[in-house]
Design an enzyme around this catalytic site. Structure first.
Site, PDB file in Angstrom:
ATOM      1  CG  ASP A 188       4.678 -11.810  17.937  1.00 36.37           C
ATOM      2  OD1 ASP A 188       3.770 -12.312  18.638  1.00 36.37           O
ATOM      3  OD2 ASP A 188       4.620 -11.741  16.709  1.00 36.37           O
ATOM      4  NE  ARG A 218       3.495 -10.544   4.546  1.00 39.27           N
ATOM      5  CZ  ARG A 218       3.153 -10.193   5.783  1.00 39.27           C
ATOM      6  NH1 ARG A 218       2.298  -9.172   5.963  1.00 39.27           N
ATOM      7  NH2 ARG A 218       3.614 -10.851   6.828  1.00 39.27           N
ATOM      8  CE  LYS A 235       5.688  -8.871  14.509  1.00 41.32           C
ATOM      9  NZ  LYS A 235       4.973 -10.148  14.640  1.00 41.32           N
ATOM     10  CE  LYS A 245      -2.330  -1.423   3.679  1.00 46.53           C
ATOM     11  NZ  LYS A 245      -1.966  -2.841   3.801  1.00 46.53           N
ATOM     12  CG  ASP A 287       6.522 -11.640  10.807  1.00 44.47           C
ATOM     13  OD1 ASP A 287       6.800 -11.834  12.002  1.00 44.47           O
ATOM     14  OD2 ASP A 287       5.353 -11.599  10.383  1.00 44.47           O
ATOM     15  CG  ASP A 311      -2.372  -6.064  10.947  1.00 48.60           C
ATOM     16  OD1 ASP A 311      -2.899  -5.660   9.895  1.00 48.60           O
ATOM     17  OD2 ASP A 311      -1.365  -6.793  10.973  1.00 48.60           O
ATOM     18  CG  ASP A 312      -3.614  -8.247  16.781  1.00 50.45           C
ATOM     19  OD1 ASP A 312      -2.762  -8.453  15.902  1.00 50.45           O
ATOM     20  OD2 ASP A 312      -3.321  -7.986  17.962  1.00 50.45           O
ATOM     21  CG  PHE A 349      14.948  -6.544   6.862  1.00 47.98           C
ATOM     22  CD1 PHE A 349      15.460  -7.828   6.986  1.00 47.98           C
ATOM     23  CD2 PHE A 349      15.155  -5.644   7.912  1.00 47.98           C
ATOM     24  CE1 PHE A 349      16.166  -8.210   8.132  1.00 47.98           C
ATOM     25  CE2 PHE A 349      15.857  -6.012   9.040  1.00 47.98           C
ATOM     26  CZ  PHE A 349      16.357  -7.303   9.153  1.00 47.98           C
ATOM     27  CG  ASP A 361       4.748 -15.264  12.267  1.00 49.84           C
ATOM     28  OD1 ASP A 361       5.397 -15.618  13.266  1.00 49.84           O
ATOM     29  OD2 ASP A 361       4.298 -14.109  12.119  1.00 49.84           O
ATOM     30  CG  PHE A 385      -1.579  -0.127  12.000  1.00 49.39           C
ATOM     31  CD1 PHE A 385      -2.202   0.094  10.785  1.00 49.39           C
ATOM     32  CD2 PHE A 385      -0.549  -1.060  12.050  1.00 49.39           C
ATOM     33  CE1 PHE A 385      -1.818  -0.590   9.649  1.00 49.39           C
ATOM     34  CE2 PHE A 385      -0.158  -1.763  10.929  1.00 49.39           C
ATOM     35  CZ  PHE A 385      -0.796  -1.523   9.716  1.00 49.39           C
TER      36      PHE A 385
END
Length: 480
Positions: A301, A239, A328, A182, A230, A371-372, A225, A234, A367
């Site tokens: 995290d 993505r 994070k 974005k 990540d 996102d969660d 990066f 995870d 934010f």
């Protein structure tokens, strides 16, 4: 007066001024010697040298020539006030021009040593400004991506002796991992810089705008990066609407090294576009600091649950969650773009940075909670990824709120189902969230958080509101 008479008079005056000229020269030497020193060391050096010079001069006069000192003082105080004032101005002015001007030496005097990097293979700190620059920031930003990518790729076979295969790999990797987002962070940086310079009444030149776009892309490369690494950690699936980079059959764990290459691109761009700027070291320092903060947040995290053994829901506390979010996400996604704009526009007051940090970290918390929420409730085709927080045992805002509201039976459901990569168990957790009305709780939080941010921005009298509003408008009630 003829030329010959003038020269004759000067020949008589100059010997009388010799002691004065030597003193000015020595003052200049001290200032020049101290110019490369930083911070308190420069102050200590100058204080010691000039303090010793002052004490030595007074001691010499008192001990060896007290009569001359007394005579000088007697004659000086006999002068009228206007004459004494003019003599004082002359002495102070000579001192300034003889030495104090070197406290902040002109850029041309120090640029060659500051900008020079003899130990590096890459010594270029110049860039071309396009002949035509789009008026629209987004158009310019997209144009600059191609220029930056070309700069990075063109240097690989020449400066770094990379074979064609490696050059093609990095070109493909940058296109896959950096483009397609974005671009909110990079555009926010351009907006912050433009707003701050407008407040000063300065119109941006094409060079200014190209530099701000390049700096915005530094944030986007940093983001890439983080995301590439990540996704591996995870075990993510998609993505930005496509398989994660590491899920390509020919990539896999090579993606770890690719993430390092993306990070190096940040500093490549910084050097090329800002290596000759006096604030270059501030930019480098901020990127290093924010990278460290983000990596520490990632550690919090990743270690919120043990990787082996049963899940420990007691570790999912609100305090831990806020720390994860702050480090994070908030620093690199919200504070970094605005702080970079502040550095570029010449803001030096630490209180202004503290004020910006307070507002932007709060915005970053909002934010990440969004996102969660979207990870659980957002449609994959809209948000560009498949949410995996539940099966990945993430310390998410939703599970933290569920634990705060849960009765013993509801807590048992979480203990039995949360953190298990099984579709039926993930569905059980989502049913519990619905039963506990967490979607409604989020919507109330969103309104309260938005109102709080508006209040914080209203109280920020020392910073233009537009610096913060660009980001807030981008995220308020977002769906992806």
């Amino acid at each position: 007066m003829t030329t010959d008479e003038f020269l004759t008079n000067m020949q008589g005056i100059l010997p009388e001024l010799l002691a004065f000229i030597v003193a000015l020269a020595l003052t200049s030497v001290v200032m020049l010697l101290s110019a490369p020193f930083a911070g308190n060391f420069k102050i200590v050096f100058q204080t010691v040298v000039f303090g010793a010079a002052l004490a030595g001069s007074i001691s010499y006069l008192v001990l060896t020539n007290p009569n001359e000192l007394s005579a000088f003082w007697s004659n000086f105080i006999k002068l009228n006030m206007e004459t004494r004032f003019c003599l004082a101005i002359i002495a102070i002015s000579c001192t300034y021009f003889g030495g104090a001007m070197y406290l902040a030496p002109p850029e041309a005097f120090i640029s060659s040593s500051d900008a020079s990097t003899p130990a590096s293979c890459d010594t270029s700190i110049e860039f071309d400004v396009p002949t035509t620059v789009p008026e629209d920031d987004k158009e310019l930003f997209e144009l600059m991506f191609e220029r930056l990518r070309k700069m990075i790729i063109d240097d690989l076979p020449t400066v770094y002796e990379m074979p064609e295969e490696a050059v093609h790999w990095i070109d493909r990797m940058i296109d896959y991992t950096v483009a397609g987002g974005k671009m909110n962070r990079g555009l926010a940086m351009m907006s912050a810089y433009s707003t701050l310079m407008s407040e000063k009444g300065r119109k941006l030149t094409p060079k200014d705008r190209c530099q701000s776009a390049a700096l915005g892309w530094c944030i986007e490369f940093l983001q890439a990066f983080f995301l590439v690494a990540d996704d591996v950690m995870d075990n993510s699936i998609t993505r930005r609407g496509q398989p994660c980079w590491y899920r390509n059959a020919d990539v896999k764990l090579i993606s770890i090294n690719d993430s390092f290459i993306l990070e190096s691109c940040v500093f490549k761009i910084l050097k090329r576009y800002f290596g000759a700027e006096k604030y270059y070291t501030q930019l480098v320092d901020l990127f290093i600091e924010v990278t460290r903060q983000t990596e520490l947040g990632q550690l919090l995290d990743l270690t919120s649950q043990p990787h082996e053994g049963p899940i420990d829901l007691n570790r999912f506390t609100l305090d831990r969650y806020i720390s994860i979010v702050k480090y994070k996400t908030a620093f690199y996604s919200f504070y970094l773009p605005v702080a970079l704009g502040m550095i570029m526009s010449g803001v030096t007051n630490p209180l202004h940075y503290q004020l910006a940090r307070k507002i932007l970290v709060s915005m970053g918390e909002y934010f990440q909670i969004q996102d969660d929420y979207l990870d659980c409730y957002g449609a994959p085709e809209v948000i560009g990824k498949i949410g995996t927080d539940i099966q990945d045992k993430k310390c998410s805002w939703l599970v933290v709120q569920a634990l705060r509201k849960a009765n013993p039976q509801q807590r048992r459901i979480l203990e039995e189902n949360y953190g298990v990569d099984n579709a039926s168990k993930v569905a059980a957790v989502k049913r519990l969230y619905a039963e506990m009305h967490l979607e409604e709780l989020f919507k109330q939080y969103e309104e309260d958080s938005y109102a709080q941010l508006q209040q914080l921005m209203s109280e920020a009298k020392d910073m233009p509101r537009g610096v913060f509003e660009f980001l807030l408008k981008k995220i308020y009630k977002r769906s992806k």
